[in-house]
Write a protein that holds these residues in place. Structure first.
Motif, PDB file in Angstrom:
ATOM      1  N   ILE A 187      10.988  14.278 -21.009  1.00 54.45           N
ATOM      2  CA  ILE A 187      12.024  15.132 -21.600  1.00 54.45           C
ATOM      3  C   ILE A 187      12.726  14.425 -22.754  1.00 54.45           C
ATOM      4  CG2 ILE A 187      12.409  16.494 -19.522  1.00 54.45           C
ATOM      5  CD1 ILE A 187      14.851  14.729 -18.932  1.00 54.45           C
ATOM      6  N   GLY A 188      12.111  13.374 -23.289  1.00 52.05           N
ATOM      7  CA  GLY A 188      12.716  12.627 -24.385  1.00 52.05           C
ATOM      8  C   GLY A 188      12.349  13.190 -25.745  1.00 52.05           C
ATOM      9  N   ASP A 189      12.595  12.404 -26.782  1.00 56.09           N
ATOM     10  CA  ASP A 189      12.293  12.768 -28.161  1.00 56.09           C
ATOM     11  C   ASP A 189      10.791  12.996 -28.304  1.00 56.09           C
ATOM     12  OD1 ASP A 189      11.693  12.786 -30.877  1.00 56.09           O
ATOM     13  OD2 ASP A 189      13.158  11.251 -31.378  1.00 56.09           O
ATOM     14  N   PRO A 190      10.345  14.176 -28.733  1.00 58.84           N
ATOM     15  CA  PRO A 190       8.910  14.449 -28.847  1.00 58.84           C
ATOM     16  C   PRO A 190       8.182  13.442 -29.740  1.00 58.84           C
ATOM     17  CG  PRO A 190      10.153  16.483 -29.024  1.00 58.84           C
ATOM     18  CD  PRO A 190      11.155  15.368 -29.048  1.00 58.84           C
ATOM     19  N   ALA A 191       8.843  12.979 -30.804  1.00 57.54           N
ATOM     20  CA  ALA A 191       8.200  12.014 -31.697  1.00 57.54           C
ATOM     21  C   ALA A 191       7.937  10.701 -30.972  1.00 57.54           C
ATOM     22  CB  ALA A 191       9.065  11.772 -32.933  1.00 57.54           C
ATOM     23  N   LEU A 192       8.898  10.267 -30.161  1.00 59.78           N
ATOM     24  CA  LEU A 192       8.699   9.047 -29.387  1.00 59.78           C
ATOM     25  C   LEU A 192       7.613   9.249 -28.337  1.00 59.78           C
ATOM     26  CD1 LEU A 192      12.378   7.797 -28.841  1.00 59.78           C
ATOM     27  CD2 LEU A 192      10.663   6.926 -30.438  1.00 59.78           C
ATOM     28  N   GLY A 193       7.595  10.416 -27.731  1.00 61.46           N
ATOM     29  CA  GLY A 193       6.555  10.709 -26.755  1.00 61.46           C
ATOM     30  C   GLY A 193       5.178  10.694 -27.372  1.00 61.46           C
ATOM     31  N   SER A 194       5.063  11.251 -28.570  1.00 64.08           N
ATOM     32  CA  SER A 194       3.777  11.279 -29.264  1.00 64.08           C
ATOM     33  C   SER A 194       3.323   9.877 -29.644  1.00 64.08           C
ATOM     34  CB  SER A 194       3.894  12.147 -30.519  1.00 64.08           C
ATOM     35  OG  SER A 194       2.688  12.159 -31.244  1.00 64.08           O
ATOM     36  N   ALA A 195       4.239   9.076 -30.162  1.00 64.38           N
ATOM     37  CA  ALA A 195       3.882   7.699 -30.531  1.00 64.38           C
ATOM     38  C   ALA A 195       3.520   6.885 -29.294  1.00 64.38           C
ATOM     39  CB  ALA A 195       5.044   7.043 -31.275  1.00 64.38           C
ATOM     40  N   GLY A 196       4.261   7.099 -28.208  1.00 66.78           N
ATOM     41  CA  GLY A 196       3.950   6.394 -26.974  1.00 66.78           C
ATOM     42  C   GLY A 196       2.588   6.763 -26.429  1.00 66.78           C
ATOM     43  N   LYS A 197       2.248   8.044 -26.503  1.00 66.38           N
ATOM     44  CA  LYS A 197       0.933   8.518 -26.046  1.00 66.38           C
ATOM     45  C   LYS A 197      -0.175   7.890 -26.886  1.00 66.38           C
ATOM     46  CE  LYS A 197      -1.598  12.878 -25.300  1.00 66.38           C
ATOM     47  NZ  LYS A 197      -2.648  12.782 -26.336  1.00 66.38           N
ATOM     48  N   ARG A 198       0.023   7.847 -28.200  1.00 66.38           N
ATOM     49  CA  ARG A 198      -0.995   7.253 -29.072  1.00 66.38           C
ATOM     50  C   ARG A 198      -1.183   5.774 -28.779  1.00 66.38           C
ATOM     51  NH1 ARG A 198      -5.693   6.715 -30.601  1.00 66.38           N
ATOM     52  NH2 ARG A 198      -5.922   5.125 -32.229  1.00 66.38           N
ATOM     53  N   LEU A 199      -0.086   5.066 -28.497  1.00 65.00           N
ATOM     54  CA  LEU A 199      -0.195   3.644 -28.181  1.00 65.00           C
ATOM     55  C   LEU A 199      -1.025   3.423 -26.926  1.00 65.00           C
ATOM     56  CD1 LEU A 199       0.711   0.741 -28.862  1.00 65.00           C
ATOM     57  CD2 LEU A 199       2.711   1.123 -27.398  1.00 65.00           C
TER      58      LEU A 199
END
Length: 404
Positions: A81-93
């Motif tokens: 439920i956090g910042d979508p941009a952070l979630g996307s970057a975290g997923k890519r990492l």
């Protein structure tokens, strides 16, 4: 490797390992049999840039490499439920590490997987609790490898020969003495272990301690909790539990025959005071959630949890962090469905104190994890109540902090 015979990624990685070896005074590199990488938890663009470079160079890890928790639950992405941009970057990492050949374990407890090393194995592990567990409970050998250098070791299959890789550096230099716990039961043993770990981190720092007087019923999960608490409160990378861990069949073996000082002596009163200090709210306070599984819940811990589900429905949500290896078993044997029916949310691939998953933080959260209780107030800005597993579950039923 330096000459590029193993590819450009390996050449870059081995330069990093060699520079690190020089910095710590190691005279040579040695082979490691496996690695555990902590750098797949997103801390900013530098985290991603570092890994993407090795991906672009066609890098592949040279040894079996497990991955620590990431920033999102890839199996249950709707939990984030956090910042979508952070979630996307975290997923890519997380995905980029897998592209390098790492195993998508995404657990802080790699010792609970098929990739558990053996006594005497040289390994390159990161993540504080995993480091302590490997050295202490298994008797494998690793130093505290942090983000970036952990991946460099995995890409080369090499570690510097220094510190806890060497026999002479694995002896106890202090004693933590527990007295008065001979009759403790299994539920009490977990709290005693957490208190011992917190005291160990505060009083001994980087000094390896031999712990005497732990209850005979102390389990591997209790030792896991002890190490996690010790690594949270101090710079502990190894301890000896006399009579319980493989390099400490007795005190003389743990110390190498040397006469070492008693750094701390803990009785029931001291243990109670340490555990009480983990709670930021008094008994009776309202709860908004219960959080379990830091480090990740083992299958044995789920065995202990399941009977408490008979008390469902609960007044507050219950979150349990675990690894994919355990989740797959829970799904296969039907326990996952029973947990869901009881209102328990199983979180995989990440942990609730490092990413935005808990829906409600207006009240206190109760946990049986010393590590969660230690970090969550700072990470999440939440009040915490600490208790045994039984305490947390009766409190979840009541919606307030009560003691079993």
């Amino acid at each position: 490797m330096l000459d590029g015979a193993h590819g450009a990624a390996a050449a870059d990685a081995v330069r990093l390992v060699l520079d690190f070896a020089r910095a710590v005074g190691a005279s040579r590199l040695i082979d490691c049999v496996c690695a555990h990488v902590d750098g797949c938890l997103y801390h900013g663009q530098a985290s991603l840039d570092f890994v993407e470079r090795f991906v672009s160079l066609g890098g592949r890890v040279k040894v079996p490499t497990t991955l620590n928790v990431g920033s999102v639950d890839l199996i249950h992405p709707d939990l984030f439920i956090g910042d979508p941009a952070l979630g996307s970057a975290g997923k890519r990492l997380m995905e980029a590490h897998v592209e390098l050949g790492c195993t998508p374990s995404f657990t802080c407890a790699p010792y609970q997987t098929l990739f558990r090393p053996r006594l005497g194995d040289q390994v390159a592990w990161a993540e504080s609790n995993a480091i302590v567990f490997a050295n202490s409970v298994i008797g494998a050998r690793t130093n505290r490898y942090g983000d970036f250098i952990d991946l460099a070791c995995a890409l080369t299959g090499r570690v510097p020969d220094y510190g806890l890789h060497r026999n002479e550096n694995r002896r106890a230099g202090a004693i933590l003495e527990l007295v008065g716990f001979e009759d403790a039961d299994a539920d009490q043993a977990g709290g005693i272990a957490v208190a011992a770990g917190l005291s160990l981190g505060r009083s001994c720092g980087e000094t390896i301690a031999a712990i005497t007087g732990l209850p005979a019923c102390t389990s591997e999960d209790d030792l896991k909790a002890l190490g996690a608490a010790a690594a949270s409160s101090g710079s502990v990378a190894m301890f000896h539990a006399v009579g319980l861990t493989p390099e400490a069949p007795d005190l003389a073996t743990a110390t190498g025959g040397k006469d070492v000082p008693v750094a701390t002596r803990l009785g029931p009163a001291e243990v109670s005071a340490i555990l009480a200090g983990l709670s930021t709210v008094p008994d009776g306070s309202a709860l908004t959630a219960v959080a379990l599984g830091t480090p990740h819940f083992s299958l044995a811990e789920f065995d202990r949890l399941m009977p408490f589900l008979d008390a469902a429905p609960f007044a507050v949500p219950i979150y349990v962090n675990t690894g994919r290896h355990a989740w797959e078993r829970l799904v296969a044997d039907g326990r996952a469905a029973r947990l869901e029916a009881a209102g328990v949310t199983v979180v995989v691939d990440t942990c609730t104190y490092v990413t935005a998953i808990l829906r409600e933080l207006s009240g206190a959260v109760m946990t049986n994890s010393g590590k969660w209780a230690y970090y969550a107030p700072g990470n999440l800005g939440v009040d915490v109540a600490f208790g045994t597993l039984a305490d947390t579950m009766v409190s979840a039923k009541a919606g307030r902090v009560v003691r079993a």
